[in-house]
Design a protein around this motif. Structure first.
Motif, mmCIF file in Angstrom:
data_model
loop_
_atom_site.group_PDB
_atom_site.id
_atom_site.type_symbol
_atom_site.label_atom_id
_atom_site.label_comp_id
_atom_site.label_asym_id
_atom_site.label_seq_id
_atom_site.Cartn_x
_atom_site.Cartn_y
_atom_site.Cartn_z
ATOM 1 N N LYS A 192 0.830 -1.208 0.000
ATOM 2 C CA LYS A 192 0.000 0.000 0.000
ATOM 3 C C LYS A 192 0.863 1.256 0.000
ATOM 4 N N ARG A 193 1.931 1.251 0.808
ATOM 5 C CA ARG A 193 2.805 2.424 0.893
ATOM 6 C C ARG A 193 3.484 2.690 -0.447
ATOM 7 N N PHE A 194 3.949 1.617 -1.090
ATOM 8 C CA PHE A 194 4.608 1.805 -2.382
ATOM 9 C C PHE A 194 3.618 2.317 -3.421
ATOM 10 N N MET A 195 2.423 1.773 -3.433
ATOM 11 C CA MET A 195 1.438 2.206 -4.432
ATOM 12 C C MET A 195 0.957 3.626 -4.172
ATOM 13 N N ASN A 196 1.016 4.093 -2.933
ATOM 14 C CA ASN A 196 0.726 5.503 -2.659
ATOM 15 C C ASN A 196 1.773 6.392 -3.317
ATOM 16 N N LYS A 197 3.034 5.945 -3.294
ATOM 17 C CA LYS A 197 4.103 6.692 -3.960
ATOM 18 C C LYS A 197 3.894 6.683 -5.475
ATOM 19 N N VAL A 198 3.481 5.556 -6.005
ATOM 20 C CA VAL A 198 3.188 5.464 -7.440
ATOM 21 C C VAL A 198 2.079 6.448 -7.813
#
Length: 206
Positions: A192-198
């Motif tokens: 989730k954290r990585f996809m927020n950055k995406v």
């Protein structure tokens, strides 16, 4: 910018990737700590239609690859071994060919696969695939545009260097696995954290 998350083994994680609009999910069918059976991959992914399914293989037989492709309903097969050009062509299904780059000269191997009709992508990774180690991205500068248009970038991508990767390499797809794990298991929170950055970078035009 498209995202591929590899080494998925749990149905809840397939559901999460679809919810977060991840573009590709990867199932590992070769020898690996992330290995999954054909039956399990089919079971956990059969309800999800909006995410592309990729099967990861390494020097497996043509028969086994086609069995997984057909039974799981894969969209692509990803080959991590020393499969020759003829083997890739004879599969006659969409192939992503992976290359472990140990040095700048390793780039030469990629061009050998340029004229294969069913080649859907070139995945470039560090010397040891799945280790999460970043390699020298400047090695990729010599790649032709037709290869770059199908480039999957793996190896140590995280929130901190994602924007730099997009600026310097401009890959079609960012590929992740080990970074999104805690004690060898995929972490929903890290995904989730990585996809927020995406999402943040996409809003800025990447």
């Amino acid at each position: 910018m498209k995202i591929k998350i590899c080494g998925i083994k749990e149905k809840e994680h397939v559901a999460l990737l679809e919810e977060l609009k991840v573009d590709y999910v990867g199932f590992v069918f070769c020898d690996s700590k992330r290995k999954i059976t054909i039956e399990k991959a089919k079971e956990i992914s059969c309800d999800y239609k909006n995410i592309k399914k990729v099967g990861v293989f390494q020097n497996n037989s043509k028969e086994f690859i086609l069995k997984a492709y057909n039974e799981v309903g894969l969209d692509f097969v990803q080959l991590h071994g020393n499969e020759p050009v003829e083997f890739v062509e004879n599969l006659q299904i969409p192939v992503i060919k992976a290359f472990n780059l140990r040095d700048k000269d390793s780039i030469n191997k990629i061009t050998q696969y340029k004229n294969i009709a069913n080649l859907a992508g070139y995945l470039v990774d560090g010397a040891k695939g799945g280790s999460g180690e970043v390699f020298q991205w400047n090695w990729l500068k010599e790649l032709s545009d037709d290869i770059r248009e199908k480039l999957f970038l793996a190896g140590g991508i995280n929130e901190e260097n994602l924007e730099k990767a997009m600026q310097e390499v401009k890959p079609k797809v960012i590929d992740l696995s080990s970074y999104l794990e805690v004690n060898g298991v995929k972490s929903s929170q890290k995904i989730k954290r990585f996809m927020n950055k995406v999402k943040e970078l996409k809003e800025r035009g990447y």
